[in-house]
Design a protein around this motif. Structure first.
Motif, PDB file in Angstrom:
ATOM      1  N   GLU A 209       0.862  -1.175   0.000  1.00  0.00           N
ATOM      2  CA  GLU A 209       0.000   0.000   0.000  1.00  0.00           C
ATOM      3  C   GLU A 209       0.898   1.225   0.000  1.00  0.00           C
ATOM      4  O   GLU A 209       1.976   1.209   0.596  1.00  0.00           O
ATOM      5  N   GLU A 406      -4.300   5.471   2.930  1.00  0.00           N
ATOM      6  CA  GLU A 406      -3.983   4.601   1.784  1.00  0.00           C
ATOM      7  C   GLU A 406      -4.425   5.277   0.499  1.00  0.00           C
ATOM      8  O   GLU A 406      -5.613   5.435   0.254  1.00  0.00           O
ATOM      9  N   HIS A 409      -2.609   1.005  -3.996  1.00  0.00           N
ATOM     10  CA  HIS A 409      -2.455  -0.391  -3.575  1.00  0.00           C
ATOM     11  C   HIS A 409      -2.014  -1.197  -4.789  1.00  0.00           C
ATOM     12  O   HIS A 409      -2.680  -1.149  -5.820  1.00  0.00           O
TER      13      HIS A 409
HETATM   14 MG    MG Z   1      -6.434  -1.543  -0.498  1.00  0.00          MG
END
Ligand code: MG
Ligand code: ATP
Length: 577
Positions: A209, A406, A409
């Motif tokens: 991430e 985040e 990813h």
């Molecule tokens: Mg994710």
């Protein structure tokens, strides 16, 4: 662009609906407006920001060999049934039927659609790799949409997919995308870290991430000061010196009354013992089956680790009724002794003995518990959350925990979708093989919010140069004065000729209003044209990030501006570290 002709509905007051800074400022700066829960309209300035972010993403993805396409947002349910996700995805997937009663959903991500596309086209290993991406609106019916663009239901994502013939080639696609992401977030001016992430049931180490470091982050990451280890705490392994079980060296277990002592702290107070000598017994439900998890009194159970240890899909804390049914006691008195469900114990407990545990009886606990002697432990495993006091699992060095958002990813999918959907090709020996896939997402709209969480002050947004809606705002402090007006127009034309994306504040407003709005909008470079400066042959300038002011000579403006803009840019790079 002229401010007087722009739709920039700024607000003086902070709207009550907003909790986090980015949401407040995006609303106040007239960049977004809420339509309904988790859905926003991007106003002209907000859209400029998204477009600038997307532009950098596109350039870097293309440079890494990914080609842009655009897939439909509405997806046929049949493809999701093929992959198995129609059942598993949960309620985030918004499902509906068309007039012919066929199942459809709004795309939360596009693995099924892209796999369907590629399997229909690719026959031979010679056609691989295939690397594709799109920038598109996604829909996830999030249970708790919040924080504005940070967790929307409708949001803009860049999603990319790679298809390769061999594991080695797939890794290459993965790491090339990983490198592209680093360049993207570097160019976007963000302080970020790629961290090891949980790769779910697929296993392997291939999930990272990209976290923007900011207090408002919903994720916690652990990183090492002595090596380059960095991981989402969901995934960070806790390292314990291997020690044998200390058995039989404590007195026989003894049940004692602990009236009204439900929590670990209450039990510790009542018995005058440290919380570290108490075992916390948590009842979970994994795929419908109850299990008990034991961790030291001051530790937190890590659900993700529990899921892997139990090979489960869905992990939930048991509700109070279930706990009572299983332990014959109210919540707070569960313990492993005599419990008729699987018991998973955290590795850390192995090193000790003489613990206190709940007694599965109201208002009672056991003293002198030795797990090996008194309980039946189904499995020992790493089940707890890492803490800043733990050693780095890679080098034993000093760890720090920090919050992150985040924003991206990258994920090695392996054959999960290609197996289920039969995306195959013929290898060089004419043998049929399954393609190996990777998928890679960036939350474009979330990036805008994360950038603001990381870069703002009392006055407003402080946009990094390459995602700001404009490079420069040119304030004409006195548009009624013919000389100032002429100079401002001349500078406006010059900057545009130089390729600077400039917003001319030509409104008939007081200087105070213009200064406030310029700061609120977060445009990195401010140029101020006023009669006082012009009398000295200069225009004033201000670096929005540092607040440092200066003066640029009007007669050498082109060079002076370019040098100053570069200085401001260098300042951004330096603070990224
Ligand atoms: Mg994710
Ligand atoms: P999260 O854990 O935050 O729910 P996720 O792991 O489900 O995200 P992915 O499936 O990895 O998200 O999606 C790729 C990217 O899309 C994420 O890294 C994030 O930047 C963005 N994203 C995911 N969900 C949302 C959302 N509800 N609103 C805005 N952006 C999102």
């Amino acid at each position: 662009m002229r401010f007087s002709q722009c739709y920039i509905p700024t607000l003086k007051e902070t709207p009550a609906e907003a909790e986090v800074v980015s949401h407040k400022l995006l609303l106040r700066a007239g960049m977004v407006r809420k339509l309904t829960s988790g859905m926003y309209t991007y106003l002209p300035l907000g859209l400029r920001v998204l477009n600038k972010i997307s532009r950098i993403i596109r350039e870097e993805m293309q440079a890494a060999g990914y080609q842009e396409l655009l897939m439909p947002m509405v997806q046929p349910g049949d493809l999701w049934k093929e992959s198995g996700r129609w059942e598993h995805y949960g309620r985030e997937l918004l499902r509906f039927k068309d007039r012919n009663e066929r199942d459809y959903c709004l795309g939360p991500t596009h693995e099924e659609v892209v796999t369907d596309l590629v399997r229909g086209e690719v026959r031979s290993y010679r056609q691989l790799p295939v690397r594709l991406f799109q920038v598109q609106t996604k829909f996830r019916d999030e249970i708790r949409p919040r924080f504005g663009l940070m967790r929307g239901r409708e949001f803009v994502m860049k999603d990319a997919y790679s298809f390769d013939a061999t594991a080695q080639a797939a890794e290459k696609s993965y790491w090339e995308c990983h490198a592209a992401y680093k360049r993207i977030f570097q160019r976007l001016g963000l302080r970020f870290r790629p961290v090891e992430a949980d790769s779910g049931s697929i296993g392997g180490n291939f999930s990272h991430e990209f976290m923007v470091l900011a207090e408002a982050g919903e994720d916690m990451i652990a990183f090492c000061h002595d090596c380059d280890y960095a991981a989402n705490v969901e995934r960070a392994e806790v390292y314990h010196q291997p020690t044998g079980t200390q058995s039989g060296c404590c007195p026989t277990a003894e049940r004692v009354a602990t009236p009204q002592a439900h929590t670990v702290e209450e039990v510790a107070d009542f018995l005058h013992i440290p919380v570290t000598t108490i075992i916390k017994t948590m009842i979970y439900v994994v795929d419908g089956q109850p299990v008990a998890v034991l961790v030291r009194g001051d530790r937190q159970v890590n659900d993700v680790k529990l899921k892997h240890v139990c090979h489960g899909q869905d992990v939930q804390l048991a509700n109070a009724e279930m706990v009572t049914a299983l332990t014959q006691a109210p919540v707070g008195f569960a313990g492993p002794l005599g419990l008729q469900i699987p018991v998973y114990a955290d590795n850390e407990l192995k090193a000790g003995t003489d613990y206190v545990t709940g007694a599965n009886m109201a208002d009672s606990h056991w003293l002198h518990v030795d797990l090996a002697r008194d309980a039946s432990v189904t499995a020992w495993a790493d089940l707890r959350m890492i803490t800043a006091e733990d050693a780095c699992p890679r080098c034993g060095g000093r760890l720090e925990l920090t919050r992150g958002i985040e924003v991206g990813h990258v994920f090695m999918l392996g054959r999960k979708y290609s197996d289920a959907m039969q995306a195959t090709f013929l290898d060089e020996h004419g043998q049929e093989q399954t393609m190996i896939m990777g998928c890679y997402g960036i939350g474009v709209s979330r990036v805008a919010a994360a950038a603001i969480e990381q870069n703002h002050d009392e006055q407003g947004i402080v946009f990094p140069p390459d995602m700001a809606p404009f490079d420069c705002v040119l304030l004409n402090l006195d548009p009624r004065n013919a000389q100032t007006l002429a100079k401002a127009e001349e500078i406006y034309a010059l900057l545009r000729k130089m390729g600077v994306d400039v917003l001319l504040d030509d409104r008939e407003e007081r200087p105070g209003v213009k200064f406030k709005d310029a700061d609120l909008l977060g445009i990195p470079l401010q140029l101020i044209v006023g009669c006082k400066g012009l009398a000295r042959g200069v225009v004033e300038c201000k670096d929005r990030r540092s607040g440092v002011k200066g003066a640029l000579p009007v007669d050498k403006l082109e060079d002076a501006f370019a040098a100053w803009a570069q200085e401001v840019r260098d300042g951004w790079t330096a603070q990224q570290g």
